[in-house]
Scaffold this motif. Sequence first.
Motif, PDB file in Angstrom:
ATOM      1  N   LYS A  21       0.827  -1.212   0.000  1.00 15.62           N
ATOM      2  CA  LYS A  21       0.000   0.000   0.000  1.00 15.62           C
ATOM      3  C   LYS A  21       0.859   1.260   0.000  1.00 15.62           C
ATOM      4  O   LYS A  21       0.537   2.244  -0.673  1.00 15.62           O
ATOM      5  N   ILE A  22       1.967   1.234   0.753  1.00 12.40           N
ATOM      6  CA  ILE A  22       2.867   2.398   0.758  1.00 12.40           C
ATOM      7  C   ILE A  22       3.472   2.599  -0.622  1.00 12.40           C
ATOM      8  O   ILE A  22       3.511   3.720  -1.142  1.00 12.40           O
ATOM      9  N   SER A  23       3.930   1.507  -1.256  1.00 12.49           N
ATOM     10  CA  SER A  23       4.504   1.601  -2.604  1.00 12.49           C
ATOM     11  C   SER A  23       3.477   2.130  -3.599  1.00 12.49           C
ATOM     12  O   SER A  23       3.789   2.943  -4.477  1.00 12.49           O
ATOM     13  N   GLU A  24       2.226   1.671  -3.447  1.00 14.59           N
ATOM     14  CA  GLU A  24       1.166   2.096  -4.355  1.00 14.59           C
ATOM     15  C   GLU A  24       0.898   3.593  -4.211  1.00 14.59           C
ATOM     16  O   GLU A  24       0.704   4.296  -5.208  1.00 14.59           O
ATOM     17  N   ILE A  25       0.924   4.078  -2.971  1.00 16.83           N
ATOM     18  CA  ILE A  25       0.698   5.512  -2.731  1.00 16.83           C
ATOM     19  C   ILE A  25       1.774   6.341  -3.425  1.00 16.83           C
ATOM     20  O   ILE A  25       1.494   7.350  -4.083  1.00 16.83           O
ATOM     21  N   PHE A  26       3.040   5.907  -3.313  1.00 19.82           N
ATOM     22  CA  PHE A  26       4.125   6.654  -3.946  1.00 19.82           C
ATOM     23  C   PHE A  26       4.045   6.559  -5.471  1.00 19.82           C
ATOM     24  O   PHE A  26       4.345   7.533  -6.173  1.00 19.82           O
ATOM     25  N   ASN A  27       3.627   5.405  -5.998  1.00 16.89           N
ATOM     26  CA  ASN A  27       3.467   5.274  -7.452  1.00 16.89           C
ATOM     27  C   ASN A  27       2.398   6.226  -7.976  1.00 16.89           C
ATOM     28  O   ASN A  27       2.569   6.879  -9.005  1.00 16.89           O
ATOM     29  N   LYS A  28       1.281   6.288  -7.246  1.00 16.64           N
ATOM     30  CA  LYS A  28       0.201   7.188  -7.649  1.00 16.64           C
ATOM     31  C   LYS A  28       0.652   8.643  -7.553  1.00 16.64           C
ATOM     32  O   LYS A  28       0.313   9.468  -8.401  1.00 16.64           O
ATOM     33  N   ALA A  29       1.416   8.959  -6.504  1.00 13.78           N
ATOM     34  CA  ALA A  29       1.899  10.329  -6.330  1.00 13.78           C
ATOM     35  C   ALA A  29       2.822  10.733  -7.479  1.00 13.78           C
ATOM     36  O   ALA A  29       2.759  11.860  -7.980  1.00 13.78           O
ATOM     37  N   LYS A  30       3.655   9.789  -7.931  1.00 13.73           N
ATOM     38  CA  LYS A  30       4.558  10.089  -9.058  1.00 13.73           C
ATOM     39  C   LYS A  30       3.755  10.346 -10.331  1.00 13.73           C
ATOM     40  O   LYS A  30       4.066  11.245 -11.104  1.00 13.73           O
ATOM     41  N   GLN A  31       2.716   9.530 -10.541  1.00 15.58           N
ATOM     42  CA  GLN A  31       1.890   9.688 -11.744  1.00 15.58           C
ATOM     43  C   GLN A  31       1.150  11.023 -11.731  1.00 15.58           C
ATOM     44  O   GLN A  31       0.916  11.619 -12.770  1.00 15.58           O
ATOM     45  N   ALA A  32       0.748  11.470 -10.543  1.00 17.47           N
ATOM     46  CA  ALA A  32      -0.056  12.690 -10.416  1.00 17.47           C
ATOM     47  C   ALA A  32       0.781  13.863  -9.939  1.00 17.47           C
ATOM     48  O   ALA A  32       0.268  14.778  -9.327  1.00 17.47           O
ATOM     49  N   SER A  33       2.085  13.815 -10.176  1.00 22.34           N
ATOM     50  CA  SER A  33       2.948  14.895  -9.714  1.00 22.34           C
ATOM     51  C   SER A  33       2.600  16.193 -10.461  1.00 22.34           C
ATOM     52  O   SER A  33       2.160  16.136 -11.610  1.00 22.34           O
ATOM     53  N   PRO A  34       2.778  17.384  -9.827  1.00 21.32           N
ATOM     54  CA  PRO A  34       3.288  17.569  -8.471  1.00 21.32           C
ATOM     55  C   PRO A  34       2.266  17.149  -7.421  1.00 21.32           C
ATOM     56  O   PRO A  34       1.085  17.451  -7.550  1.00 21.32           O
ATOM     57  N   LEU A  63      11.627   4.152   3.644  1.00 26.01           N
ATOM     58  CA  LEU A  63      12.997   4.621   3.422  1.00 26.01           C
ATOM     59  C   LEU A  63      13.395   4.469   1.949  1.00 26.01           C
ATOM     60  O   LEU A  63      13.952   5.388   1.345  1.00 26.01           O
ATOM     61  N   SER A  64      13.096   3.309   1.372  1.00 27.51           N
ATOM     62  CA  SER A  64      13.492   3.066  -0.022  1.00 27.51           C
ATOM     63  C   SER A  64      12.679   3.909  -0.994  1.00 27.51           C
ATOM     64  O   SER A  64      13.189   4.337  -2.032  1.00 27.51           O
ATOM     65  N   GLU A  65      11.407   4.175  -0.678  1.00 31.17           N
ATOM     66  CA  GLU A  65      10.576   4.999  -1.563  1.00 31.17           C
ATOM     67  C   GLU A  65      11.040   6.461  -1.549  1.00 31.17           C
ATOM     68  O   GLU A  65      11.036   7.138  -2.577  1.00 31.17           O
ATOM     69  N   MET A  66      11.437   6.945  -0.355  1.00 34.67           N
ATOM     70  CA  MET A  66      11.839   8.349  -0.244  1.00 34.67           C
ATOM     71  C   MET A  66      13.218   8.603  -0.822  1.00 34.67           C
ATOM     72  O   MET A  66      13.481   9.664  -1.385  1.00 34.67           O
ATOM     73  N   ASP A  67      14.127   7.656  -0.679  1.00 39.44           N
ATOM     74  CA  ASP A  67      15.484   7.866  -1.202  1.00 39.44           C
ATOM     75  C   ASP A  67      16.095   6.532  -1.582  1.00 39.44           C
ATOM     76  O   ASP A  67      17.069   6.086  -0.980  1.00 39.44           O
ATOM     77  N   GLY A  68      15.496   5.887  -2.578  1.00 37.83           N
ATOM     78  CA  GLY A  68      16.021   4.607  -3.044  1.00 37.83           C
ATOM     79  C   GLY A  68      16.606   4.765  -4.431  1.00 37.83           C
ATOM     80  O   GLY A  68      17.033   5.853  -4.832  1.00 37.83           O
ATOM     81  N   LEU A  69      16.614   3.657  -5.188  1.00 39.35           N
ATOM     82  CA  LEU A  69      17.159   3.695  -6.546  1.00 39.35           C
ATOM     83  C   LEU A  69      16.275   4.510  -7.485  1.00 39.35           C
ATOM     84  O   LEU A  69      16.762   5.189  -8.378  1.00 39.35           O
ATOM     85  N   GLU A  70      14.958   4.439  -7.269  1.00 41.54           N
ATOM     86  CA  GLU A  70      14.038   5.200  -8.116  1.00 41.54           C
ATOM     87  C   GLU A  70      13.952   6.632  -7.615  1.00 41.54           C
ATOM     88  O   GLU A  70      13.698   6.882  -6.446  1.00 41.54           O
ATOM     89  N   GLU A  71      14.166   7.565  -8.530  1.00 38.81           N
ATOM     90  CA  GLU A  71      14.160   8.969  -8.133  1.00 38.81           C
ATOM     91  C   GLU A  71      12.737   9.463  -7.931  1.00 38.81           C
ATOM     92  O   GLU A  71      11.830   9.119  -8.688  1.00 38.81           O
ATOM     93  N   LEU A  72      12.564  10.272  -6.882  1.00 41.12           N
ATOM     94  CA  LEU A  72      11.248  10.821  -6.548  1.00 41.12           C
ATOM     95  C   LEU A  72      11.157  12.227  -7.142  1.00 41.12           C
ATOM     96  O   LEU A  72      11.755  13.169  -6.623  1.00 41.12           O
ATOM     97  N   LYS A  73      10.432  12.359  -8.256  1.00 40.74           N
ATOM     98  CA  LYS A  73      10.352  13.654  -8.938  1.00 40.74           C
ATOM     99  C   LYS A  73       8.959  14.233  -8.776  1.00 40.74           C
ATOM    100  O   LYS A  73       7.971  13.556  -9.010  1.00 40.74           O
TER     101      LYS A  73
END
Length: 761
Positions: free
Chosen positions: A563-576, A609-619
């Motif tokens: 669920k946490i990963s899904e939230i970050f994926n959705k946030a990336k799609q709907a950025s900002p 931790l990995s979602e906020m600063d992992g291999l995938e960049e958070l833009k």
Amino acid sequence: MPQNGEIELRVAEALQQDVGKGIVRVDKELLGKIDIVPGNLVEIMGKRSTGAIVGEAYPADVGLEIIRMDGLTRSNAGTSISEMVTIRKTELKEATKVILAPATKGIRIMAPGEILKKNLMGRSVSKGDVLALISPRKTRETFREFPDVESVFSGFFEASTPFSLGEIKFTVVSTSPTGIVRITDVTEIEIRPEAVELIEKKIPDVTYDDVGGLKPEISKLREMVELPLRHPEIFDRLGIDPPKGVLLHGSPGTGKTLIAKALANESDANFMAINGPEIMSKFVGEAEKRIRDFFKQAEDEAPSIIFIDEIDAIAPRREEVTGEVERRVVAQILSLMDGLKERGKVIVVGATNRPDALDPALRRPGRFDREIGLRVPDKDGRCEILQIHTRGMPLADDVELNEFSSITHGFVGADLAALCREAAMNALRRILPDIDLEEQTIPKEVLEKLFVTKNDFMDALKFINPSALREVFIEIPNIHWKDIGGLNELKQSLKEAVEWPLNHPDAFKRIGIEPPKGILLFGPPGTGKTMLSKAVATESRANFISVKGSEILSKWFGESERKISEIFNKAKQASPCIVFFDELDALASMRGSGAGEPRVVERMVNTLLSEMDGLEELKGVVVLGATNRPDLLDSALLRPGRFDEIVLVPPPDEKSRIEIFRVHMEGMSLDDDVDIEKLAKKTDGYSGADIAAVCRKAGMLALHDNIEIKSVSPKHFKKALKKIGPSLTSEVIKYYKHLTKELERGIEVRNEREEIPREVA
């Protein structure tokens, strides 16, 4: 009479001398009104459209608003004698290829296309037309009426050879390019030996102009699909096989089906759509046969594009499906796309929003040679899409599409289409009282009042949510900086940390620095941490996802992390987008401090931790956290790169309390002698929430005294202060100041109960 270059005429039968020639006759004066001269190619629109060469009317027909055509032309136009048809001038398109077949079943004809070509020279044809062959002599005689046409084809008339098939008629199976074309010296004629069951080409009326915000994707698709279909000789020259398939993937509503339709239209290809439910069957082998039939039909009518929408439904991973039918269907698609048999000019376009659910064998070169991701459109893309959907819309002067494109973050093309539709409906509702539904027509003056205004769009925005965020809890806060009293320095810090990176990304790029990824707000309860987060989201016009611990925690193993990963994926799609974690200490407490298995919280911390600063960049995503107990948080979260800014939300000082009182008293009816400054002095140790409670209590006490009371007096506030005391003691304030110093030094603060004031613990 003439309108937009068109004339409506009544159909009359042709004289015998014109039968089979593919010409129609109309009064020259009528033709002049729409800029047509005898010899031009015209489009005739009845129940269907066909083309013909227009000739001058017979003397007896001058002045009559009729069009004379033979029986075959009437059949091709889907009309009959005495019916009305519309004619208009059409552009002269030379046919590069025409495929013909006998119109009658049971007849087999083996003849070279070149012989028929000489008999059809100069004729206009379109798919589905029925043609009767006439001799070259008759062709020459016909076109001598039109000197310009004859001069182009005179050499071919002389070289043509007699060839007659009696009364046998031919059906036009397909033409390239599509539409109404003229057969010329460059046309390749192919004759199918037997009659074919003709299915109308379902080429959708969509062009690249109707697809907004996807220019790079269109460019990739054109080189992958349009180029091989239009110019296969390029690939022959290079000695390589053209691509066989393209997989489109992206969020629902981003335009996967639309771009496939535009592609089919622009590349003049036959467009065939496969739907999963139509393929599946309860009978063994039936589903595979249907797929084979689809591919065979595509080959017969090549060039073709086979479009498989939601391809993951009929070609899932074979190791994950239990049904035998699905496995066989996948195997059949694999063999058809890259098996022993050559497919010819057939390209498969698949679309899915779950590319990982597809069988891996489909995703290799030779089957789907390229995968193109359709992203959620950016600001410029959204503006383009809004322009497309408002082309025919009467917009008021106050509508600025640029403004709406900047506040519709996360909206895909389908959402923007719905937004325009809803705005138009709002405009309609405004004039609905002026419309008499009993009348057959609406008066012109009522229609002239029908404009779509800025307010119509703003009201529509309340009902249309971005598709990219539909599965997660989203709200658009309506809290502004002016609604929060005091905390001016903190407001400025949040503007710089959140608003600037989202609204001015170019400035950060120019300076060469990365904006902060996360901001942690901590402080005593009731000081306005959640309210500040909402104000940031409103003022930055960003999407806002609020995450609650109760929604994340699950009894199923691995579900909370997903669920946490899904939230970050959705946030990336709907950025900002701003992701707000309230009471963060409940979700991300210090690892190693808990006992028992399966240690859900520890795994959640690792995921965070990995979602906020992992291999995938958070833009384009900012994480906001709020907590009363930062000392309970895992220390790995508090380092730069995750929560870059750790900000104390302090208790309000006297000046801030005055502002907070003003905010909460704005809508209250007060006596003139209510002194805000005096109240602020008496409320030392009160948090923002306490002051809001005091104002609310004073109003309730006033109503308690007299339900008809007009205003709240100082005595009511005095009583309210006696009932509601301060929640912030000197020990609490001292504790948070000490905590701030420890966090600034980067020292891990241990959870020592004896040092923590009871109000916080």
